[in-house]
Scaffold this motif. Structure first.
Motif, mmCIF file in Angstrom:
data_model
loop_
_atom_site.group_PDB
_atom_site.id
_atom_site.type_symbol
_atom_site.label_atom_id
_atom_site.label_comp_id
_atom_site.label_asym_id
_atom_site.label_seq_id
_atom_site.Cartn_x
_atom_site.Cartn_y
_atom_site.Cartn_z
ATOM 1 N N GLY A 24 0.823 -1.326 -0.214
ATOM 2 C CA GLY A 24 -0.253 0.163 0.138
ATOM 3 C C GLY A 24 0.748 1.273 0.188
ATOM 4 O O GLY A 24 2.041 1.275 0.003
ATOM 5 N N PHE A 25 0.148 2.495 0.033
ATOM 6 C CA PHE A 25 1.178 3.602 0.061
ATOM 7 C C PHE A 25 0.269 4.582 0.868
ATOM 8 O O PHE A 25 -0.867 4.679 1.098
ATOM 9 N N GLY A 26 0.967 5.695 1.285
ATOM 10 C CA GLY A 26 0.215 6.727 1.891
ATOM 11 C C GLY A 26 -0.316 6.425 3.452
ATOM 12 O O GLY A 26 0.016 5.302 3.885
ATOM 13 N N ALA A 27 -0.913 7.402 3.903
ATOM 14 C CA ALA A 27 -1.647 7.137 5.169
ATOM 15 C C ALA A 27 -2.858 6.587 4.984
ATOM 16 O O ALA A 27 -3.261 5.936 6.076
ATOM 17 N N SER A 28 -3.556 6.628 3.948
ATOM 18 C CA SER A 28 -4.800 5.872 4.231
ATOM 19 C C SER A 28 -5.189 5.758 2.510
ATOM 20 O O SER A 28 -4.606 6.220 1.613
ATOM 21 N N GLY A 29 -6.280 4.982 2.138
ATOM 22 C CA GLY A 29 -6.534 4.920 0.829
ATOM 23 C C GLY A 29 -7.336 6.136 -0.032
ATOM 24 O O GLY A 29 -7.732 6.966 0.809
ATOM 25 N N LEU A 30 -7.281 5.875 -1.152
ATOM 26 C CA LEU A 30 -7.863 7.048 -1.985
ATOM 27 C C LEU A 30 -9.277 6.869 -2.027
ATOM 28 O O LEU A 30 -9.743 5.702 -2.362
ATOM 29 N N SER A 31 -10.015 7.971 -1.948
ATOM 30 C CA SER A 31 -11.671 7.669 -2.471
ATOM 31 C C SER A 31 -12.047 8.720 -3.641
ATOM 32 O O SER A 31 -11.321 9.664 -3.840
ATOM 33 N N GLY A 32 -13.060 8.646 -4.071
ATOM 34 C CA GLY A 32 -13.778 9.466 -4.989
ATOM 35 C C GLY A 32 -13.668 8.850 -6.491
ATOM 36 O O GLY A 32 -13.393 7.719 -6.787
ATOM 37 N N THR A 33 -14.176 9.782 -7.503
ATOM 38 C CA THR A 33 -14.292 9.159 -8.820
ATOM 39 C C THR A 33 -13.050 9.230 -9.656
ATOM 40 O O THR A 33 -12.974 8.571 -10.542
ATOM 41 N N VAL A 34 -12.108 9.948 -9.296
ATOM 42 C CA VAL A 34 -10.888 10.045 -10.228
ATOM 43 C C VAL A 34 -9.957 9.058 -9.909
ATOM 44 O O VAL A 34 -9.676 8.531 -8.739
ATOM 45 N N ARG A 35 -9.745 8.150 -10.764
ATOM 46 C CA ARG A 35 -8.788 7.051 -10.638
ATOM 47 C C ARG A 35 -7.644 6.909 -11.473
ATOM 48 O O ARG A 35 -6.958 6.018 -11.380
ATOM 49 N N SER A 36 -7.184 7.733 -12.259
ATOM 50 C CA SER A 36 -6.056 7.776 -12.883
ATOM 51 C C SER A 36 -5.384 9.438 -12.798
ATOM 52 O O SER A 36 -5.923 10.243 -12.617
ATOM 53 N N GLN A 602 -3.158 17.062 -13.340
ATOM 54 C CA GLN A 602 -2.833 17.673 -12.057
ATOM 55 C C GLN A 602 -3.544 17.638 -10.721
ATOM 56 O O GLN A 602 -3.002 17.286 -9.732
ATOM 57 N N GLN A 603 -4.861 17.739 -10.925
ATOM 58 C CA GLN A 603 -5.587 17.604 -10.005
ATOM 59 C C GLN A 603 -5.714 16.256 -9.081
ATOM 60 O O GLN A 603 -5.657 16.142 -8.054
ATOM 61 N N ALA A 604 -5.693 15.254 -10.047
ATOM 62 C CA ALA A 604 -5.465 14.024 -9.625
ATOM 63 C C ALA A 604 -4.070 13.618 -8.862
ATOM 64 O O ALA A 604 -4.301 13.084 -7.875
ATOM 65 N N LEU A 605 -3.093 14.254 -9.616
ATOM 66 C CA LEU A 605 -1.869 14.054 -8.635
ATOM 67 C C LEU A 605 -1.784 15.078 -7.405
ATOM 68 O O LEU A 605 -1.483 14.382 -6.293
ATOM 69 N N ASN A 606 -2.427 15.864 -7.226
ATOM 70 C CA ASN A 606 -2.550 16.797 -6.081
ATOM 71 C C ASN A 606 -3.624 15.735 -5.173
ATOM 72 O O ASN A 606 -3.250 15.906 -3.782
ATOM 73 N N ALA A 607 -4.400 15.035 -5.632
ATOM 74 C CA ALA A 607 -5.291 14.196 -4.653
ATOM 75 C C ALA A 607 -4.586 13.259 -4.027
ATOM 76 O O ALA A 607 -4.559 12.776 -2.810
ATOM 77 N N VAL A 608 -3.591 12.374 -4.910
ATOM 78 C CA VAL A 608 -2.631 11.631 -4.503
ATOM 79 C C VAL A 608 -1.647 12.244 -3.583
ATOM 80 O O VAL A 608 -1.356 11.597 -2.503
ATOM 81 N N HIS A 609 -1.050 13.202 -3.726
ATOM 82 C CA HIS A 609 -0.062 14.122 -2.613
ATOM 83 C C HIS A 609 -0.774 14.250 -1.410
ATOM 84 O O HIS A 609 -0.187 14.057 -0.386
ATOM 85 N N ALA A 610 -1.987 14.734 -1.495
ATOM 86 C CA ALA A 610 -2.772 14.964 -0.320
ATOM 87 C C ALA A 610 -2.833 13.740 0.725
ATOM 88 O O ALA A 610 -2.809 13.972 1.787
ATOM 89 N N ASN A 611 -2.860 12.400 -0.039
ATOM 90 C CA ASN A 611 -2.873 11.216 0.952
ATOM 91 C C ASN A 611 -1.676 11.080 1.525
ATOM 92 O O ASN A 611 -1.570 10.258 2.344
ATOM 93 N N PHE A 612 -0.463 11.469 1.120
ATOM 94 C CA PHE A 612 0.786 11.564 1.430
ATOM 95 C C PHE A 612 1.081 12.277 2.741
ATOM 96 O O PHE A 612 2.098 12.000 3.422
ATOM 97 N N ARG A 613 0.375 13.196 2.743
ATOM 98 C CA ARG A 613 0.701 14.191 3.888
ATOM 99 C C ARG A 613 0.054 13.845 5.257
ATOM 100 O O ARG A 613 -1.039 13.174 5.399
#
Length: 613
Positions: A24-36, A602-613
């Motif tokens: 796995g990665f980050g602090a928790s799983g990602l949610s939402g409709t953006v998958r890529s 870029q918005q999807a990248l920001n969502a992934v990055h938020a999961n790491f913080r």
């Protein structure tokens, strides 16, 4: 269709990616409709794939440094961009493999699955329970995981086909080895300033200033931090510390062992198992058959092993009186000790001493006053911190708080005045213009606070500040100039057949030297010139206030049978092959990505990055 096992190298890469994926990665799983996070050739790069790549890279850096890495620091180092490039490359390989019609058989997927250590029992067999448990914990089905393994193996096949099989021409390594292994023999001698016909002239200020002006890159001051500081040291207030006689007498009594010293002896002790052995040893010494050192050595001991240092009469218990009655250098005993019967040797007599309160008073006053000064300073820290927190400036602390104010152009390595303190240097090194002054402790009990006023760019030091350095540099340069003139005269004589000895020189010789050899006594510039010259050439150079003259005596080609060169040849070939393979793959991948087209969300990248913080 492609099938079978890929190379072990690629298998290890794939297994590493799979293991990270299962973690796995980050602090928790990602949610939402953006998958890529983007697309390559219209095919999505999943947020899970990018997250796995980013996690793997961050953990790799943490493993190398041994410290945890925050996501902000990872971004500052560009690790997110590295991960994105890896994910784009992986997806481009996957799309290219599909367009080429490459696939991996079920048998190959099975074989690769069985090699994953996490899914094997202690006897080496496949552990289906562990396999299912790992997939369940990561929200994956067997079909999804095995399809991922199939895809990554196919990507590896494409990458291997592009990057593998590049061979370096033998001419390439032969040319490098010929250069590295070429052997040269030469004779050289130093020309020292003492060999000049006349001493160097005395330069006046005009000459030195002209030399200073011409030396553009010399006498430079580094970039500096202009700091305003205040400080308070115990010695600054020690004169104001009041001491009464009672406190001084209490200090004297507390330290009485320093001022009243009983009579002592420097003693060595050799212990024996029985009294009879000790008596026999004492008799042999008395008869002149041996000496104390001989007895010690016979026991396999050194004198340090039997040395008691300086001891009092009471320290020796029952042996105290006879040992203290013995003369300096005498061996006495046997006498009883806490380890058994022993012989004692007296190596020195230290008479009793007593320093009266009146005689000790200057030492007591200085030590006690300094101690109280440190305590007074320590007691003021909270008060001064409160003043700074309330808005007081360093100038206010100096004007109203009794601290001394100063300014310094600090740079790393400065070690004068307050800059000699390690604590000050550490704070000065870290301070920025946004930092507020804080009270800090110095190593000797003092305190300080500082403020960064400005960063002063590197610049040439004023002549007056470096006049001595300018003079020393001028003398070196002038000596080199005159010695080079002498060397040119000697060069002509050597070219006309004179020997080094004929010219009064003390030559040194070097045989079969290669470019890889270390020659600490030969100027670097001279070696470079020698390896560029033809046999018989005379080379002159100057360095550090003296000159050197050399003659290239012989040039021999490299020895192809030299084992060191054979090893270097293998390494050079491997390094060049890897470098060219990497360049070829990079060029090919750039072409593929331009052809397929790359889109990043870029918005999807920001969502992934938020999961790491």
């Amino acid at each position: 269709m492609a099938s079978g096992k890929v190379s072990n190298y690629l298998v290890y890469i794939l297994l590493g990616l799979l293991i990270v994926g299962l973690m796995g990665f980050g602090a928790s799983g990602l949610s939402g409709t953006v998958r890529s996070v983007g697309k390559v050739g219209g095919e999505p790069i999943s947020i899970e794939a990018y997250g796995r790549d980013l996690t793997q890279i961050i953990r790799g850096v943490e493993s190398q440094t041994g410290t945890a890495l925050s996501f902000q620091d990872a971004q500052a180092q560009g690790l997110d961009r590295v991960a994105l490039a890896r994910s784009v490359t992986a997806k481009a390989l996957e799309v290219e493999a599909a367009e080429l019609g490459l696939s991996v058989s079920d048998e190959t997927v099975r074989d690769e699955l069985l090699t994953i250590p996490a899914f094997r029992r202690s006897d080496g067999g496949f552990d289906r329970d562990a396999y299912g448990f790992a997939l369940q914990n990561n929200g994956m089905t067997e079909a999804e995981f095995e399809e991922r393994l199939r895809s990554e193996t196919a990507r590896g096949l494409v990458q291997s086909a592009i990057a593998a099989g590049i061979e370096i021409p033998q001419t390439y390594t032969d040319t490098l080895l010929a250069h590295l292994g070429e052997r040269r023999s030469y004779t050289f001698a130093w020309l020292e300033p003492a060999m000049l016909d006349a001493p160097l002239p005395e330069p006046d200020e005009e000459v030195l200033r002209a030399f200073y002006a011409d030396a553009e890159d010399a006498f430079q001051l580094p970039e500096r931090k202009r700091l305003t500081y205040v400080w308070l040291l115990p010695e600054m207030i020690v004169g104001d510390v009041e001491l009464d006689e009672a406190a001084l007498r209490d200090s004297y009594e507390t330290r009485i062992d320093e001022f009243v010293q009983p009579e002592r002896r420097l003693v060595e002790r050799l212990v024996f198992a029985t009294g009879a052995e000790a008596e026999s040893a004492a008799d042999r010494i008395a008869a002149g058959e041996t000496i104390f050192e001989g007895l010690v050595a016979a026991r396999g001991l050194d004198l340090a092993d039997v040395d008691l240092g300086d001891v009092t009469r009471e320290d020796l218990a029952a042996a105290g009186d006879p040992v203290f009655a013995a003369e300096d250098g005498a061996v006495t005993g046997p006498h009883p000790s806490n380890l058994g019967p022993a012989l004692f040797r007296v190596n020195g007599i230290i008479e009793a001493s007593e320093t009266s309160f009146e005689d000790a008073l200057p030492f007591l006053r200085e030590d006690l006053a300094m101690d109280r000064a440190r305590r007074q300073i320590e007691a003021r820290i909270s008060e001064l911190e409160d003043q700074l927190a309330a808005g007081a400036t360093l100038e206010d602390l100096a004007a109203e708080g009794g601290l001394e104010q100063g300014q310094i152009d600090w740079y790393d390595g400065l070690a004068t005045g307050i800059a000699a303190y390690d604590a000050f240097g550490a704070t000065a090194r870290a301070v920025t213009e946004q930092d507020y002054p804080e009270i800090q402790m110095l190593e000797d009990g003092g305190i300080f606070a500082l403020r960064l006023d400005e960063v002063v760019p590197a610049a040439k030091a004023p002549f007056e500040d470096v006049a001595d350095e300018v003079r020393a540099a001028w003398e070196l340069a002038e000596a080199e100039t005159r010695l080079l003139e002498m060397a040119e005269t000697l060069r002509a004589a050597l070219e006309n057949g004179s020997s080094f000895e004929d010219l009064g020189l003390a030559p040194q010789t070097a045989a079969d030297q290669t470019r890889r050899d270390f020659a600490p006594d030969v100027p670097t510039g001279l070696l470079v010139d020698l390896f560029a010259a033809e046999p018989g050439a005379i080379i002159v150079t100057a360095e550090a206030g003296r000159a050197a003259i050399a003659r290239l005596d012989a040039v021999e080609p490299h020895d192809p049978e030299d084992p060191d060169l054979r090893q270097i040849s293998t390494l050079l070939s491997q390094q060049a092959s890897q470098a060219i393979s990497s360049e070829v793959f990079g060029t090919w991948m750039d072409t593929v990505q331009r052809r397929l087209g790359v889109q990043i969300d870029q918005q999807a990248l920001n969502a992934v990055h938020a999961n790491f913080r």
